[in-house]
Design a protein around this motif. Structure first.
Motif, PDB file in Angstrom:
ATOM      1  N   LEU A  82      49.622  44.818  65.690  1.00  0.00           N
ATOM      2  CA  LEU A  82      49.540  43.400  64.882  1.00  0.00           C
ATOM      3  C   LEU A  82      50.388  42.518  65.442  1.00  0.00           C
ATOM      4  O   LEU A  82      51.679  43.098  65.690  1.00  0.00           O
ATOM      5  CB  LEU A  82      49.394  43.558  63.582  1.00  0.00           C
ATOM      6  CG  LEU A  82      49.121  42.438  63.076  1.00  0.00           C
ATOM      7  CD1 LEU A  82      47.510  41.753  63.028  1.00  0.00           C
ATOM      8  CD2 LEU A  82      49.249  42.391  61.333  1.00  0.00           C
ATOM      9  N   LEU A  83      49.925  41.430  66.045  1.00  0.00           N
ATOM     10  CA  LEU A  83      50.824  40.450  66.536  1.00  0.00           C
ATOM     11  C   LEU A  83      50.516  39.194  65.813  1.00  0.00           C
ATOM     12  O   LEU A  83      49.477  38.775  65.508  1.00  0.00           O
ATOM     13  CB  LEU A  83      50.861  40.164  67.999  1.00  0.00           C
ATOM     14  CG  LEU A  83      51.352  38.887  68.669  1.00  0.00           C
ATOM     15  CD1 LEU A  83      52.847  39.469  68.682  1.00  0.00           C
ATOM     16  CD2 LEU A  83      50.913  38.632  69.982  1.00  0.00           C
ATOM     17  N   ARG A  84      51.707  38.417  65.368  1.00  0.00           N
ATOM     18  CA  ARG A  84      51.445  37.146  64.450  1.00  0.00           C
ATOM     19  C   ARG A  84      52.371  36.110  65.169  1.00  0.00           C
ATOM     20  O   ARG A  84      53.466  36.498  65.540  1.00  0.00           O
ATOM     21  CB  ARG A  84      51.879  37.284  62.997  1.00  0.00           C
ATOM     22  CG  ARG A  84      51.547  36.143  62.413  1.00  0.00           C
ATOM     23  CD  ARG A  84      51.879  36.344  60.929  1.00  0.00           C
ATOM     24  NE  ARG A  84      50.710  36.547  60.188  1.00  0.00           N
ATOM     25  CZ  ARG A  84      50.181  36.402  59.098  1.00  0.00           C
ATOM     26  NH1 ARG A  84      51.144  36.338  58.395  1.00  0.00           N
ATOM     27  NH2 ARG A  84      48.913  36.990  58.584  1.00  0.00           N
ATOM     28  N   THR A  85      51.639  35.142  65.556  1.00  0.00           N
ATOM     29  CA  THR A  85      52.562  33.764  66.219  1.00  0.00           C
ATOM     30  C   THR A  85      52.207  32.582  65.082  1.00  0.00           C
ATOM     31  O   THR A  85      51.238  32.455  64.746  1.00  0.00           O
ATOM     32  CB  THR A  85      52.115  33.687  67.665  1.00  0.00           C
ATOM     33  OG1 THR A  85      50.646  33.188  67.545  1.00  0.00           O
ATOM     34  CG2 THR A  85      52.266  34.832  68.262  1.00  0.00           C
ATOM     35  N   VAL A  86      53.458  31.849  64.984  1.00  0.00           N
ATOM     36  CA  VAL A  86      53.277  30.742  64.323  1.00  0.00           C
ATOM     37  C   VAL A  86      53.332  29.659  65.191  1.00  0.00           C
ATOM     38  O   VAL A  86      54.504  29.924  66.002  1.00  0.00           O
ATOM     39  CB  VAL A  86      54.117  30.650  63.265  1.00  0.00           C
ATOM     40  CG1 VAL A  86      54.288  29.253  62.373  1.00  0.00           C
ATOM     41  CG2 VAL A  86      54.139  31.989  62.228  1.00  0.00           C
ATOM     42  N   VAL A 107      48.572  29.418  62.427  1.00  0.00           N
ATOM     43  CA  VAL A 107      49.012  30.912  62.691  1.00  0.00           C
ATOM     44  C   VAL A 107      47.666  31.592  63.345  1.00  0.00           C
ATOM     45  O   VAL A 107      46.633  31.520  63.197  1.00  0.00           O
ATOM     46  CB  VAL A 107      49.046  31.541  61.148  1.00  0.00           C
ATOM     47  CG1 VAL A 107      49.382  32.865  61.310  1.00  0.00           C
ATOM     48  CG2 VAL A 107      49.947  30.707  60.426  1.00  0.00           C
ATOM     49  N   MET A 108      48.385  32.128  64.576  1.00  0.00           N
ATOM     50  CA  MET A 108      47.328  33.150  65.284  1.00  0.00           C
ATOM     51  C   MET A 108      47.800  34.611  64.874  1.00  0.00           C
ATOM     52  O   MET A 108      48.809  34.926  64.973  1.00  0.00           O
ATOM     53  CB  MET A 108      47.897  32.950  66.727  1.00  0.00           C
ATOM     54  CG  MET A 108      46.567  33.586  67.779  1.00  0.00           C
ATOM     55  SD  MET A 108      46.741  33.365  69.331  1.00  0.00           S
ATOM     56  CE  MET A 108      47.900  34.402  69.646  1.00  0.00           C
ATOM     57  N   ASP A 109      46.668  35.171  64.516  1.00  0.00           N
ATOM     58  CA  ASP A 109      46.908  36.653  64.132  1.00  0.00           C
ATOM     59  C   ASP A 109      46.113  37.393  65.371  1.00  0.00           C
ATOM     60  O   ASP A 109      44.680  37.098  65.687  1.00  0.00           O
ATOM     61  CB  ASP A 109      46.100  37.009  63.012  1.00  0.00           C
ATOM     62  CG  ASP A 109      46.934  36.604  61.669  1.00  0.00           C
ATOM     63  OD1 ASP A 109      48.202  36.576  61.761  1.00  0.00           O
ATOM     64  OD2 ASP A 109      46.338  36.316  60.763  1.00  0.00           O
ATOM     65  N   TYR A 110      46.816  38.516  65.801  1.00  0.00           N
ATOM     66  CA  TYR A 110      45.953  39.316  66.996  1.00  0.00           C
ATOM     67  C   TYR A 110      46.128  40.588  66.574  1.00  0.00           C
ATOM     68  O   TYR A 110      47.273  41.283  66.247  1.00  0.00           O
ATOM     69  CB  TYR A 110      47.030  39.036  68.283  1.00  0.00           C
ATOM     70  CG  TYR A 110      46.261  40.039  69.586  1.00  0.00           C
ATOM     71  CD1 TYR A 110      45.267  39.681  69.984  1.00  0.00           C
ATOM     72  CD2 TYR A 110      47.078  41.078  69.817  1.00  0.00           C
ATOM     73  CE1 TYR A 110      44.726  40.312  71.251  1.00  0.00           C
ATOM     74  CE2 TYR A 110      46.423  41.682  70.901  1.00  0.00           C
ATOM     75  CZ  TYR A 110      45.326  41.516  71.528  1.00  0.00           C
ATOM     76  OH  TYR A 110      45.089  42.455  72.526  1.00  0.00           O
ATOM     77  N   LYS A 111      45.162  41.565  66.522  1.00  0.00           N
ATOM     78  CA  LYS A 111      44.938  42.829  66.163  1.00  0.00           C
ATOM     79  C   LYS A 111      44.472  43.647  67.156  1.00  0.00           C
ATOM     80  O   LYS A 111      43.426  43.482  67.415  1.00  0.00           O
ATOM     81  CB  LYS A 111      44.403  43.049  64.832  1.00  0.00           C
ATOM     82  CG  LYS A 111      44.465  44.287  64.128  1.00  0.00           C
ATOM     83  CD  LYS A 111      43.827  44.455  63.040  1.00  0.00           C
ATOM     84  CE  LYS A 111      43.925  46.041  62.241  1.00  0.00           C
ATOM     85  NZ  LYS A 111      43.283  46.154  61.101  1.00  0.00           N
ATOM     86  N   ARG A 154      42.608  35.606  65.745  1.00  0.00           N
ATOM     87  CA  ARG A 154      42.150  34.864  64.614  1.00  0.00           C
ATOM     88  C   ARG A 154      43.080  33.880  64.937  1.00  0.00           C
ATOM     89  O   ARG A 154      44.352  33.873  64.656  1.00  0.00           O
ATOM     90  CB  ARG A 154      42.292  35.421  63.256  1.00  0.00           C
ATOM     91  CG  ARG A 154      41.626  34.631  62.290  1.00  0.00           C
ATOM     92  CD  ARG A 154      41.424  35.226  60.966  1.00  0.00           C
ATOM     93  NE  ARG A 154      42.644  35.958  60.680  1.00  0.00           N
ATOM     94  CZ  ARG A 154      43.082  35.929  59.434  1.00  0.00           C
ATOM     95  NH1 ARG A 154      42.123  35.513  58.390  1.00  0.00           N
ATOM     96  NH2 ARG A 154      44.345  36.762  59.193  1.00  0.00           N
ATOM     97  N   PHE A 155      42.825  32.236  64.709  1.00  0.00           N
ATOM     98  CA  PHE A 155      43.734  31.509  64.630  1.00  0.00           C
ATOM     99  C   PHE A 155      43.379  30.233  63.355  1.00  0.00           C
ATOM    100  O   PHE A 155      42.197  29.843  63.537  1.00  0.00           O
ATOM    101  CB  PHE A 155      43.672  30.510  66.078  1.00  0.00           C
ATOM    102  CG  PHE A 155      44.563  29.548  66.059  1.00  0.00           C
ATOM    103  CD1 PHE A 155      45.887  29.661  66.501  1.00  0.00           C
ATOM    104  CD2 PHE A 155      44.148  27.947  66.020  1.00  0.00           C
ATOM    105  CE1 PHE A 155      46.868  28.542  66.602  1.00  0.00           C
ATOM    106  CE2 PHE A 155      45.235  26.981  66.178  1.00  0.00           C
ATOM    107  CZ  PHE A 155      46.663  27.290  66.281  1.00  0.00           C
TER     108      PHE A 155
END
Length: 156
Positions: free
Chosen positions: A48-52, A84-88, A79-80
């Motif tokens: 899981l990668l989360r970028t703000v 916040v972009m969530d990458y799974k 998902r953006f």
């Protein structure tokens, strides 16, 4: 009289013979090498990668770009929302097949099987002596009856 007893005893000994066959069976051993593929299960995994994202004073986004590279067994979801972009990334479970050698040893061990005996079956040789003995017994019985009858008649 001694000759008759001796012959009867000799016939008795000859008629009581038995044969036991002895059979030797060789032991047979066979080795087989079988190569098979053994499945090894590799469980699935995930990342899981989360970028703000933030904007600077000029309202510019500070993240310039993102790229994704993945293999065939990897599933991903991006998902953006609200900056916040969530990458799974999901790694699907897999099965790896490794070769394995198995050696089978087959050994034929002989065991004795009891063969049922057929009782009261005479050989031809025994049957001939049986009939000779039967005729001799009948002749001896007739001779004794005649001898006793003549001795009984002489006494009267």
């Amino acid at each position: 009289m001694k000759k008759i007893v001796f012959i009867a005893f000799l016939l008795l000994l000859i008629g009581c013979k038995t044969k036991h066959p002895v059979i030797q069976v060789p032991v047979k051993t066979v080795e087989r090498k079988v190569s098979t593929l053994v499945p090894i299960y590799i469980p699935g995994d995930s990342a899981l990668l989360r970028t703000v994202f933030e904007c600077d004073s000029l309202n510019n986004v500070l993240l310039k770009g993102i790229s994704e590279q993945k293999g065939g067994n990897v599933g991903s979801n991006i998902r953006f929302k609200d900056g916040v972009m969530d990458y799974k990334a999901d790694f699907k479970p897999d099965t790896v097949w490794l070769p394995s050698d198995t050696i089978y040893i087959e050994k034929d061990v002989p065991f004795f099987v009891k063969v049922p005996k057929v009782e009261y079956r005479q050989t031809k040789f025994q049957a001939i002596f049986f009939y000779i003995g039967l005729i001799t017994a009948v002749a001896l019985g007739v001779w004794l009856v005649i001898k006793l009858k003549f001795n009984f008649l002489k006494l009267k």
